[in-house]
Structure formats: C-alpha cells, structure tokens
Design an enzyme around this catalytic site. Structure first.
Site, mmCIF file in Angstrom:
data_model
loop_
_atom_site.group_PDB
_atom_site.id
_atom_site.type_symbol
_atom_site.label_atom_id
_atom_site.label_comp_id
_atom_site.label_asym_id
_atom_site.label_seq_id
_atom_site.Cartn_x
_atom_site.Cartn_y
_atom_site.Cartn_z
ATOM 1 N N GLU A 59 0.837 -1.198 0.000
ATOM 2 C CA GLU A 59 0.000 0.000 0.000
ATOM 3 C C GLU A 59 0.870 1.245 0.000
ATOM 4 O O GLU A 59 1.664 1.446 0.926
ATOM 5 C CB GLU A 59 -0.910 0.029 1.230
ATOM 6 C CG GLU A 59 -2.001 -1.023 1.234
ATOM 7 C CD GLU A 59 -2.938 -0.864 2.412
ATOM 8 O OE1 GLU A 59 -4.152 -0.965 2.206
ATOM 9 O OE2 GLU A 59 -2.459 -0.636 3.539
ATOM 10 N N CYS A 60 0.745 2.076 -1.003
ATOM 11 C CA CYS A 60 1.411 3.365 -1.097
ATOM 12 C C CYS A 60 2.929 3.208 -0.977
ATOM 13 O O CYS A 60 3.587 2.892 -1.959
ATOM 14 C CB CYS A 60 0.849 4.337 -0.066
ATOM 15 S SG CYS A 60 1.212 6.067 -0.449
ATOM 16 N N GLY A 61 3.509 3.379 0.209
ATOM 17 C CA GLY A 61 4.937 3.134 0.356
ATOM 18 C C GLY A 61 5.313 1.720 -0.026
ATOM 19 O O GLY A 61 6.397 1.480 -0.566
#
Length: 436
Positions: free
Chosen positions: A317-319
């Site tokens: 997720e994201c990072g």
C-alpha cells in the site's frame, strides 16, 4: 466506554496538542484513556500513542461505514475515549468530524484559537453549535477549549462570555514548545518529535479535567465486536509484515485483524532483516523515500521479489507500492533500485499528488477484492509512478486519483500494489488472507 470528540474550528487550530493535553490531564486524574482519531490519518495517532501508551483507534465513516466505525470504537480499552477531529468540525464530504460525532452520539468539545479574542471565542462557538441544524447534523457542541489563551483577564473574559449551554473546559497556554514540526507528508511522527513532557504537563494543568469527564458519555448505539473468522491454530497462515521506519502506516485494527486470522511475522527491511518464511507479505505505507538507500542495500526487497516470482501473494500500500516498483527517485534526484516486482518507476515530487477518500472497483479478481466489487480507502502521497505500457491494473478509480488518474492497483504474479490505503472493515484483508 465514555467519550468526547475534540473538534476544531479549522485545520491548524491546535487540535492535536489539545488532544494530547486532554489525554495527559485525564490520566493524571487516574483515568485510563483510549485515544482515537477521526479521519484516515496515521501521523496524529502516533502522537496519541506516545502519550497514552496505547494505539489510537481510527474512526472514519468512509473507510468503515457506521457499523464498522462503532465496532472500532467499541474495541478500544479504557475508561474514557478522547477523539481528535479532522480539519474543521464540519469539513469533509466523506467523513467529517461532525459525522463521526453523530454516528457515535458523542459530545463535541470545540477547540477555538483564542490568541486574539475573548468574547469572539464565545461567538465562534455559538455559531458552530447553531450550524449543526443547518448542516443537518444531530450533534451537541457542548464545550470549549480555548487554544493559545493566557490566564487572568484573558481567560476570565472567555469564560464569562460563554453562555450556559457551552461549558468552559479550560485553556491551552501559548507556548512555542507546543508545536509539532512538519515535513512533506504532514507532521513528524510521535517518536521522532515528541511534544516536550514539561510543556505538555503545563498544558494539562490548565484544562478543567472534571468538567471534561462530566461532558463525556457512552455512545448511544451498541456495537457487535464478535468475530467469527478467526483461524484455528493449525490452519493459520504466516504473514510477513514490514514494520520499521520505512513501513509504519498500518492501522491498529489492521494488525489486530491479521493476528486474529494469521501468524504475523514482523520484519524490518531498513535494519537489514531478510524476509521471514511466510505464506504472504504485507508492505504498509510509510516513508521508503527517506530510507531508499538502506532498502536498496538490504536483502529484504530481493527476497520479496523472489517470493513474488514464486507465487507468494504480496500486498503493498502506497509506500509498499513504491518499494515493489523497479526504482525510486528521491526529491534530491537520487535513484535507487527497488524490488522490481511491479513495472513502474516512482519519483518523489515537491508537492502532494493526491489527497482524498478513494473508491475503487475491481476490474478482475484481485488479492483484495473479487471482480466487480468496490473498495473504499484513502490516498495521500507525494510520489508519482511512471508505469510500463503493458502494465496490468486491478481497479478502476471511481473516486480519487489512483496511479494514473483512472486506475489503481498494479498487478504482477500474485502481487498487488496500490496507492490506496484500506481499512480491515473494507474486507480487503480478509480477502487477502483467504487467498493464502
């Protein structure tokens, strides 16, 4: 568990400091305090946890729905819950502070900047109280915390101007130490830049703790917190979860859900940990751009790439998406090789690229949703991904920005990387665990 919502007149009014002071004051009065945060934020809760000594609950109607929000509140532990609001009290179409207070039927203590006013503080608070009817919100703005207020005549003028229906709950004195430094994703985390203990103690002393306790009340609706999806001990998959300076944005409820159904194996990629033996991998959001060199030099990302190629399900997720990409270029222009699982090169930007609640619809069966299902989450990132022309996406974006404005969820093997963060109430983590 009784609770009270600390809502602000606007962003930047000092809700976080007022919340930390309230936690400290209530604990000083012998109460066990459960902190919580309205909205999808990860950073303010880290400050809550540092002061309260327990994880802060996330309360967001968009992410959780009303029943899920109430369940998440009910899973807290303590005598009293202090809920920090998001933005101004009525701001936010997906899940405002007022909407959260209404869903829980908790009173609102309004945090008002009193640095340049006395009677005007009362006028502001009365306006926010009256606006509830116009906004169609069944909430009770019941008290006021005067932020950046001096004692003596200044405090007396504020208190005396308040009408009977608005309780004066004390003040937060002006103090430069009662500030949390900012960086590109918002405030520094609690462990990095804690509010000095003596300044927090002083702020806590100027709050009216007993009146705050008198204001707090139990939510009107009971929540069912039972779970029928816990796995038997012998059937539990092993999920490796990255937890370190680069991967720190995971909701407490997410970790609770993973532990209910799986054996969680935490590992720290930036510290040089290899990927532990596992049936699945979860890479939460965080700050991989601040630790890109350590990630590139350590064994973990290469291990994740090898596991992904062998068919082990991986969720980023994201990072986590950034770490699964081919490369990551920092704001300073330094490019570091990442895991290379997903066909994208990620570059950091000087300003945020997306900030919103998100709704995704699955284009095909994906690790977190079946074809046609929708997921709700949120996004907040300063990076942009340049994806390959033949890249495959799992989701169409119905609200939000995603990876390219229309799509989110890069897929390769059984790996999924999204800019969207989801909450376990979405069912996404159950779907991921079901596929292990």
């Amino acid at each position: 568990m009784r609770g009270v919502v600390l809502g602000g007149v606007s962003s930047g009014v000092g809700k976080t400091v007022a919340t930390l002071a309230a936690i400290r004051a209530l604990e000083g009065a012998g109460r066990a305090v459960q902190p919580a945060k309205a909205g999808p934020d990860f950073i303010d809760p880290s400050h809550h946890e540092r002061v309260a000594g327990r994880p802060s609950r996330t309360l967001d109607l968009w992410l959780q729905g009303a029943d899920g929000l109430r369940r998440n509140y009910a899973r807290g532990a303590g005598d009293v819950c202090v809920v920090e609001g998001v933005m101004g009290l009525y701001d936010g179409d997906g899940s405002s502070t007022a909407a959260v207070a209404e869903a829980l039927d908790l009173p609102v203590a309004l945090v008002v900047d009193a640095s340049a006013g006395m009677e005007s503080v009362a006028a502001t608070a009365l306006g926010f109280r009256a606006y509830a009817e116009r906004a169609g919100r069944d909430i009770d703005v019941a008290g006021v915390i005067a932020q950046r207020a001096h004692g003596g005549r200044h405090e007396d003028g504020i208190r005396e101007a308040l009408p009977e229906e608005l309780t004066y709950l004390g003040r937060i004195p002006p103090n430069d130490d009662l500030e949390v430094p900012e960086r590109h994703l918002g405030l520094h985390m609690g462990a990095e830049s804690p509010v000095p203990e003596d300044a927090l103690d002083t702020a806590a002393e100027t709050l009216r703790t007993e009146r705050l306790l008198d204001l707090a009340r139990e939510p009107a609706a009971e929540a069912d917190v039972s779970s029928d999806a816990a796995s038997a001990a012998g059937d539990r998959p092993r999920v490796a979860v990255a937890r370190d300076e680069a991967f720190r944005f995971a909701y407490p409820a997410t970790m609770e859900r993973l532990r209910e159904r799986a054996t969680v194996e935490p590992f720290a990629p930036t510290a040089g940990d290899p990927l532990p033996p596992c049936d699945g991998v979860y890479l939460p959001g965080g700050y991989p751009e601040l630790h890109a060199a350590a990630l590139a030099e350590g064994p973990a990302l290469a291990d994740v790439a090898e596991a992904a190629a062998a068919g082990v399900p991986v969720l980023g997720e994201c990072g986590g998406l950034m770490a699964l990409a081919e490369s990551l270029t920092t704001v300073e222009g330094e490019t570091h090789a990442m895991a290379g699982v997903l066909p994208a090169d990620v570059r950091m930007r000087d300003r945020y690229q997306a900030l919103d609640h998100v709704e995704l619809r699955a284009r095909r069966d994906a690790p977190t949703a079946a074809a046609g299902e929708t997921l709700r989450g949120h996004e907040f990132h300063y990076s942009a991904a340049d994806v390959a022309g033949d890249a495959r996406f799992a989701f169409d974006v119905e609200r939000g920005t995603g990876i390219d404005g229309d799509r989110d969820g890069l897929t390769e093997h059984r790996t999924l990387g999204t800019y969207c963060h989801v909450h376990p109430e979405s069912g996404a983590f159950d779907a991921f665990l079901d596929g292990l």
